[in-house]
Motif scaffolding. Structure first.
Motif, PDB file in Angstrom:
ATOM      1  N   GLU A   1      -9.061  -1.837   8.547  1.00 36.32           N
ATOM      2  CA  GLU A   1      -7.898  -1.826   9.456  1.00 36.32           C
ATOM      3  C   GLU A   1      -6.728  -2.567   8.816  1.00 36.32           C
ATOM      4  OE1 GLU A   1      -7.375  -0.327  12.227  1.00 36.32           O
ATOM      5  OE2 GLU A   1      -9.282   0.058  13.226  1.00 36.32           O
ATOM      6  N   LYS A   2      -7.030  -3.705   8.198  1.00 33.60           N
ATOM      7  CA  LYS A   2      -5.980  -4.491   7.548  1.00 33.60           C
ATOM      8  C   LYS A   2      -5.448  -3.777   6.310  1.00 33.60           C
ATOM      9  CE  LYS A   2      -5.176  -9.069   5.581  1.00 33.60           C
ATOM     10  NZ  LYS A   2      -5.781 -10.361   5.219  1.00 33.60           N
ATOM     11  N   ALA A   3      -6.360  -3.205   5.508  1.00 33.77           N
ATOM     12  CA  ALA A   3      -5.969  -2.567   4.250  1.00 33.77           C
ATOM     13  C   ALA A   3      -5.121  -1.315   4.468  1.00 33.77           C
ATOM     14  CB  ALA A   3      -7.210  -2.219   3.431  1.00 33.77           C
ATOM     15  N   ARG A   4      -5.285  -0.638   5.597  1.00 36.88           N
ATOM     16  CA  ARG A   4      -4.551   0.618   5.797  1.00 36.88           C
ATOM     17  C   ARG A   4      -3.144   0.402   6.348  1.00 36.88           C
ATOM     18  NH1 ARG A   4      -7.239   3.544  11.137  1.00 36.88           N
ATOM     19  NH2 ARG A   4      -6.026   2.392  12.664  1.00 36.88           N
ATOM     20  N   ILE A   5      -2.801  -0.834   6.716  1.00 37.87           N
ATOM     21  CA  ILE A   5      -1.459  -1.099   7.248  1.00 37.87           C
ATOM     22  C   ILE A   5      -0.410  -0.762   6.186  1.00 37.87           C
ATOM     23  CG2 ILE A   5       0.123  -2.915   8.035  1.00 37.87           C
ATOM     24  CD1 ILE A   5      -2.338  -4.320   9.273  1.00 37.87           C
TER      25      ILE A   5
ATOM     26  N   THR B   1      -4.034   9.772   3.705  1.00 33.72           N
ATOM     27  CA  THR B   1      -4.140  11.113   3.124  1.00 33.72           C
ATOM     28  C   THR B   1      -3.496  11.171   1.736  1.00 33.72           C
ATOM     29  OG1 THR B   1      -2.099  11.893   4.166  1.00 33.72           O
ATOM     30  CG2 THR B   1      -4.145  12.184   5.417  1.00 33.72           C
ATOM     31  N   ASN B   2      -3.130  10.009   1.202  1.00 34.14           N
ATOM     32  CA  ASN B   2      -2.508   9.906  -0.114  1.00 34.14           C
ATOM     33  C   ASN B   2      -3.510   9.260  -1.075  1.00 34.14           C
ATOM     34  OD1 ASN B   2      -1.069   8.472  -2.320  1.00 34.14           O
ATOM     35  ND2 ASN B   2       0.771   9.262  -1.322  1.00 34.14           N
ATOM     36  N   TRP B   3      -3.871   9.978  -2.149  1.00 41.18           N
ATOM     37  CA  TRP B   3      -4.871   9.464  -3.093  1.00 41.18           C
ATOM     38  C   TRP B   3      -4.461   8.143  -3.724  1.00 41.18           C
ATOM     39  CZ3 TRP B   3      -9.741  10.624  -3.303  1.00 41.18           C
ATOM     40  CH2 TRP B   3     -10.186  11.897  -2.912  1.00 41.18           C
ATOM     41  N   GLN B   4      -3.175   7.987  -4.056  1.00 41.14           N
ATOM     42  CA  GLN B   4      -2.722   6.729  -4.659  1.00 41.14           C
ATOM     43  C   GLN B   4      -2.978   5.555  -3.721  1.00 41.14           C
ATOM     44  OE1 GLN B   4       1.391   7.709  -5.809  1.00 41.14           O
ATOM     45  NE2 GLN B   4       0.779   7.227  -7.910  1.00 41.14           N
ATOM     46  N   HIS B   5      -2.737   5.766  -2.444  1.00 46.36           N
ATOM     47  CA  HIS B   5      -2.962   4.701  -1.466  1.00 46.36           C
ATOM     48  C   HIS B   5      -4.456   4.395  -1.345  1.00 46.36           C
ATOM     49  CE1 HIS B   5       1.144   5.128   0.785  1.00 46.36           C
ATOM     50  NE2 HIS B   5       1.272   5.195  -0.529  1.00 46.36           N
TER      51      HIS B   5
END
Length: 201
Positions: free
Chosen positions: A148-152, A157-161
């Motif tokens: 949850e914290k890491a996705r902020i 849907t972005n491979w780099q992210h």
């Protein structure tokens, strides 16, 4: 055990380890920190293949040692973290610690007994206890609160992210995408590299 029960064991373990530390747990050393807390040694050495093929790792319950096969490429970094966490899953979920105490007592009475190691041939999801150990590893290395914290501020849907999140958590991209798919946060059709939003977000 259900997924919810396994996830709770992983979360309780993380909480106990964190409570014993002054510094917060970091992604690339979580498995080692948990092993250290549980007084499990980690040894890197050659494990010869047997009739069934290569062995990635094994745990010797009586000796409280995790053996990692140093002949398998890529077992350092995220792949190694997952392998260690997998063996910790066996230690917490499948090894009967009361029985180990009885074995120790009997061995001290000079009764000869042997305890077979748990063998990990692959860190991919399999049936039964192997699947449970691997699910535990995913929950230990990628608990929901960390995801949850890491996705902020990131697009799942972005491979780099996704690669950035995997690096941050010290896991492989395969570990991460499998975990996110299991949570229903993303969907990647079989044979495709296209990522779609999952049915939970």
């Amino acid at each position: 055990m259900s997924k919810q029960e396994i996830e709770q064991v992983a979360l309780n373990t993380l909480n106990r380890v964190q409570a014993s530390r002054k510094r917060p747990l970091k992604g690339n050393c979580v498995a080692e920190a948990v092993a250290d807390y549980l007084d499990l040694g980690i040894v890197w050495q050659t494990i010869a293949p047997d009739d069934e093929g290569y062995i990635a790792a094994m745990i010797f319950p009586f000796q409280k040692e995790i053996i990692i096969n140093d002949q398998i490429p890529g077992l350092e970094g995220g792949f190694g973290q997952s392998t260690i966490a997998h063996e910790i899953g066996h230690w917490l979920l499948h090894i009967k610690h009361n029985a180990l105490a009885v074995f120790k007592e009997r061995m001290s009475s000079e009764i000869i007994m042997t305890i077979e190691p748990f063998l990990c041939r692959s860190v991919t999801a399999q049936k039964g206890i192997e699947w449970q150990a691997q699910y535990f590893a995913s929950c230990l290395l990628m608990p929901k609160f960390k995801l949850e914290k890491a996705r902020i501020g990131r697009n799942l849907t972005n491979w780099q992210h996704l690669y950035a999140i995997a690096d941050e958590l010290g896991v492989t991209i395969s570990n991460l995408t499998n975990r996110l798919k299991g949570l229903g946060w993303i969907n990647i059709p079989k044979g495709s590299r296209q990522i779609y939003p999952g049915n939970v977000l």
